[in-house]
Design an enzyme around this catalytic site. Structure first.
Site, PDB file in Angstrom:
ATOM      1  CE1 TYR A 137      -3.638   2.588   0.568  1.00  0.00           C
ATOM      2  CE2 TYR A 137      -2.344   3.343   2.441  1.00  0.00           C
ATOM      3  CZ  TYR A 137      -3.389   3.527   1.553  1.00  0.00           C
ATOM      4  OH  TYR A 137      -4.175   4.646   1.660  1.00  0.00           O
ATOM      5  CG  ASP A 187       5.773   3.871   0.848  1.00  0.00           C
ATOM      6  OD1 ASP A 187       6.069   4.603   1.820  1.00  0.00           O
ATOM      7  OD2 ASP A 187       4.606   3.680   0.459  1.00  0.00           O
ATOM      8  CE  LYS A 213       0.780   5.000   8.253  1.00  0.00           C
ATOM      9  NZ  LYS A 213       0.871   4.267   7.020  1.00  0.00           N
TER      10      LYS A 213
HETATM   11  C1  PLP Z   1       0.265   4.782   5.641  1.00  0.00           C
HETATM   12  C2  PLP Z   1       1.056   4.553   4.419  1.00  0.00           C
HETATM   13  C3  PLP Z   1       0.990   5.416   3.308  1.00  0.00           C
HETATM   14  C4  PLP Z   1       0.003   6.549   3.241  1.00  0.00           C
HETATM   15  O1  PLP Z   1       0.247   7.521   4.202  1.00  0.00           O
HETATM   16  P1  PLP Z   1      -0.931   8.515   4.626  1.00  0.00           P
HETATM   17  O2  PLP Z   1      -0.284   9.442   5.599  1.00  0.00           O
HETATM   18  O3  PLP Z   1      -2.010   7.668   5.190  1.00  0.00           O
HETATM   19  O4  PLP Z   1      -1.355   9.220   3.375  1.00  0.00           O
HETATM   20  C5  PLP Z   1       1.836   5.198   2.248  1.00  0.00           C
HETATM   21  N1  PLP Z   1       2.713   4.185   2.262  1.00  0.00           N
HETATM   22  C6  PLP Z   1       2.803   3.331   3.290  1.00  0.00           C
HETATM   23  C7  PLP Z   1       3.823   2.234   3.256  1.00  0.00           C
HETATM   24  C8  PLP Z   1       1.969   3.481   4.395  1.00  0.00           C
HETATM   25  O5  PLP Z   1       2.052   2.602   5.398  1.00  0.00           O
END
Ligand code: PLP
Length: 437
Positions: A151, A246, A274
């Site tokens: 994701y 990511d 995060k």
């Molecule tokens: C949570 C998450 C996102 C998205 O971040 P948001 O702050 O919710 O937009 C993207 N990549 C990863 C790996 C994530 O865990």
């Protein structure tokens, strides 16, 4: 055998949810909060302190969702609260540079050899979306390769799921994403070397970037082989494509250099989110000087934000990262997590339960699966989620708050005490007797 407990009172939460449903689609401002995959209606949270949460009905929980990852220090950390409070009296936003942005950047860059420069944005989604644009702008290519089960937020290019076949164009995983966008995203399985080779044969010189989660943790915990990740890094390099790691979950969770250092990989672009904001909305992406100078106003890749580098959010991030930078922080957190995971693992083994628990750093995942740890999304049996539903309910009734879906990982924070973890292990033991009567 332990009988199913009486459900905790959710009267006030249920009332608030009814009201919320008249304001927001599904009653929520982010879909997974709606408790669709577990029993009952969502709990409305009133406050949090350390590892504990209190809901609108006054129920207390030990929290392992930790706001979906940002709260590695737990709730209401005094240093973060005070940093935010002291910034509040100076103003909330100026739309002009502040010293705080430099400070947070310095904290990060002086401890992270994987990137030379950084740009702050306001969410993980935004960070990834910008990283993709940078990769396309730099390589002058359009196609992106992503992995089934990773994701990366909700930007159009990434709301794409695997089609059928080994290497295919993606299919949109959301209404409203143009078919033409999905055509630019190729989705393959994780940990699958031949698929990766195929994709670079079939789309030679067309691929701008391959994007992967540092450690895929949004669809269960899908731990990748180190060799595979090195192969991924090599094949992108050989083909003139960029590797985007990511690290929105893994960044500042596995140390300041995240999964990139954990696997000894040098990605071309790294995205953060995060933890980086200490609980405030912050995201970031970083890369080499050469790549980062392609971003406006230096270069031709446009990216901006009214509230980017917001001073209150920066203050929270600085306070949080300073605590994480203390010697021994990550070692202690990992040790504590391992102790807890081992206890649960013993419980599983002693009772021969058809399930397992996996862990990396302070992340853990309980899977009701018997085949051994999954490395790819299609190895997870969707039917096993019915067990999670029961576990989730039984844990809530025993004062333990897990993410409301069996595909979500759990987080141990620095605020979890031995007592919290003992109590949780005890609750899991009881709850599993209900799951497997
Ligand atoms: C949570 C998450 C996102 C998205 O971040 P948001 O702050 O919710 O937009 C993207 N990549 C990863 C790996 C994530 O865990």
């Amino acid at each position: 055998m332990t009988a199913t407990t009486k459900d905790i009172s959710r009267e006030k939460s249920a009332e608030l949810f009814e009201q919320a449903k008249t304001y927001f689609p599904g009653g929520v401002n982010s879909p997974v909060r709606a408790f669709k995959s577990v029993h009952g209606t969502p709990l409305f949270i009133d406050r949090g302190d350390k590892a504990h949460l209190w809901d609108a009905d006054g129920n207390e929980f030990i929290d392992f969702c930790c706001s979906w990852g940002p709260l590695i220090l737990g709730h209401n950390t005094p240093e973060i609260r005070e940093a935010v409070a002291s910034q509040l009296s100076k103003g909330l936003s100026f739309g002009a540079p502040t010293r705080l942005e430099n400070e947070l950047a310095d904290l990060i860059l002086s401890r992270n050899q994987k990137i030379d420069m950084i740009r702050f944005v306001s969410s993980g989604t935004e960070a990834v979306m910008s990283a993709i644009r940078l990769a396309r702008g730099y390589t002058k290519r359009d196609k992106i390769v992503k992995f089934d089960g990773c994701y990366h937020g909700h930007s159009d290019s990434l709301l794409v799921k695997a089609g059928s076949g080994l290497v295919t164009f993606g299919e949109t995983s959301s209404a409203g994403v143009p078919h033409a966008f999905a055509q630019e995203t190729i989705v393959i399985a994780l940990n699958d070397l031949p698929a990766l080779e195929r994709v670079f044969t079939d789309f030679k010189d067309e691929i701008a970037a391959v994007i992967i989660e540092g450690i895929p943790a949004n669809n269960g915990l899908l731990i990748q082989d180190k060799d595979y990740l090195h192969f991924l890094s090599d094949i992108t390099k050989r083909n003139g494509a960029l590797l985007i790691m990511d690290e929105v979950i893994t960044g500042f969770r596995l140390g300041f250099e995240g999964a990139a250092a954990y696997y000894d990989i040098q990605p071309d672009i790294i995205t953060y989110g995060k933890i980086i904001g200490g609980g405030m909305p912050v995201g970031a992406y970083g890369a080499s000087k050469e790549l980062m100078h392609c971003i406006s106003p230096d270069g031709a890749v446009y990216q901006a934000g009214t509230l980017s580098g917001n001073p209150v959010a920066m203050a929270a991030g600085i306070a949080a990262l300073r605590l994480l930078a203390r010697p021994g922080f990550y070692e202690a957190l990992q040790q504590k997590t391992e102790g807890f995971v081992n206890q649960v693992r013993q419980l599983i083994q002693q009772n021969d339960y058809p399930m397992q628990i996996t862990t990396v750093g302070c992340i853990f995942w309980i899977a009701f699966d018997t085949k051994g740890p999954s490395h790819r999304a299609d190895q997870i049996d969707p039917a096993s989620m019915t067990h999670y539903k029961v576990l989730h309910r039984e844990l809530l009734n025993r004062g333990i708050y897990f993410g409301p879906s069996g595909y979500e990982v759990g987080f141990v924070s620095a605020a979890h005490t031995e007592e919290d973890l003992q109590k949780t292990a005890g609750a899991i033991e009881e709850a599993l007797k209900v799951v497997f009567p």
